[in-house]
Design an enzyme around this catalytic site. Structure first.
Site, mmCIF file in Angstrom:
data_model
loop_
_atom_site.group_PDB
_atom_site.id
_atom_site.type_symbol
_atom_site.label_atom_id
_atom_site.label_comp_id
_atom_site.label_asym_id
_atom_site.label_seq_id
_atom_site.Cartn_x
_atom_site.Cartn_y
_atom_site.Cartn_z
ATOM 1 N N GLU A 128 -7.038 7.138 -2.951
ATOM 2 C CA GLU A 128 -6.880 5.922 -3.745
ATOM 3 C C GLU A 128 -6.180 6.173 -5.078
ATOM 4 O O GLU A 128 -6.174 5.326 -5.954
ATOM 5 C CB GLU A 128 -8.248 5.260 -3.956
ATOM 6 C CG GLU A 128 -8.808 4.704 -2.668
ATOM 7 C CD GLU A 128 -10.110 3.941 -2.835
ATOM 8 O OE1 GLU A 128 -10.697 3.957 -3.937
ATOM 9 O OE2 GLU A 128 -10.541 3.323 -1.844
ATOM 10 N N ASN A 141 -3.367 -0.853 0.898
ATOM 11 C CA ASN A 141 -3.913 -0.150 2.058
ATOM 12 C C ASN A 141 -3.767 -1.033 3.296
ATOM 13 O O ASN A 141 -4.738 -1.539 3.856
ATOM 14 C CB ASN A 141 -5.370 0.237 1.808
ATOM 15 C CG ASN A 141 -5.909 1.190 2.852
ATOM 16 O OD1 ASN A 141 -5.274 1.443 3.879
ATOM 17 N ND2 ASN A 141 -7.091 1.713 2.596
ATOM 18 N N TYR A 170 -9.247 -4.665 9.300
ATOM 19 C CA TYR A 170 -10.301 -5.610 8.951
ATOM 20 C C TYR A 170 -9.990 -7.011 9.482
ATOM 21 O O TYR A 170 -10.864 -7.685 10.018
ATOM 22 C CB TYR A 170 -10.519 -5.647 7.439
ATOM 23 C CG TYR A 170 -11.024 -4.348 6.870
ATOM 24 C CD1 TYR A 170 -11.956 -3.564 7.539
ATOM 25 C CD2 TYR A 170 -10.570 -3.884 5.636
ATOM 26 C CE1 TYR A 170 -12.417 -2.366 7.016
ATOM 27 C CE2 TYR A 170 -11.034 -2.689 5.097
ATOM 28 C CZ TYR A 170 -11.961 -1.933 5.802
ATOM 29 O OH TYR A 170 -12.412 -0.759 5.280
ATOM 30 N N LYS A 171 -8.745 -7.439 9.330
ATOM 31 C CA LYS A 171 -8.367 -8.761 9.840
ATOM 32 C C LYS A 171 -8.557 -8.830 11.349
ATOM 33 O O LYS A 171 -9.084 -9.808 11.876
ATOM 34 C CB LYS A 171 -6.915 -9.071 9.477
ATOM 35 C CG LYS A 171 -6.706 -9.460 8.035
ATOM 36 C CD LYS A 171 -5.239 -9.764 7.781
ATOM 37 C CE LYS A 171 -4.980 -10.172 6.358
ATOM 38 N NZ LYS A 171 -3.536 -10.403 6.094
#
Length: 153
Positions: free
Chosen positions: A25, A122, A129-130
């Protein structure tokens, strides 16, 4: 590979994964917690968090750290703080297995929401996730006050 609840002696590996996530990150120097912090905060009489680990050949290759929150609209919720798989083990299904374990925990606890943050760059995570049915909230912003901000307030 197996998914299991973490125990105190897993915390050195968990901390290594947290540091790997910080590097991913682009915040390599941001992690200030220690193994002792994780052991104290996750395994006392009132644990502040819970962890599932992915283990392969007796080595921890991933983890999902979560805790409970309370929503004035929904009641008890789960906040997924971090889900990380060692870079060398990505694409093995470990991330999906950990994610699935969090969803199973939410069902077991009858929570009405599981929430987490994802960085806007990201895209692999966002797409995952979608695809899984999660909803990204474009109209909300994450706000936090740093240690310095707290001290200077």
């Amino acid at each position: 590979m197996q998914i299991r609840k973490a125990v105190p002696h897993d915390m050195p590996s968990v901390l290594n994964l947290i540091k790997e996530l910080a590097i991913f990150e682009k915040e390599p120097d941001a992690v200030v917690i220690t193994v002792a912090d994780l052991e104290r905060d996750g395994f006392g009489d009132n644990p502040l968090f819970h962890v599932f680990v992915a283990e392969e050949d007796e080595a921890i290759i991933g983890m999902a750290l979560f805790y409970y929150r309370y929503s004035t609209w929904k009641g008890r919720t789960i906040h997924l703080e971090d889900l990380i798989v060692k870079e060398s083990k990505r694409g093995t299904g470990a991330g999906y297995a950990l994610y699935s374990e969090i969803i199973k925990q939410g069902k077991k606890d009858n929570v009405r929401r599981i929430e987490w943050n994802v960085l806007d760059w990201n895209t692999p995570a966002i797409d995952f996730y979608k695809k899984s049915g999660a909803v990204l909230l474009d109209d909300w912003r994450v706000v936090h006050m740093t240690e310095e901000g707290i001290a200077n307030f």
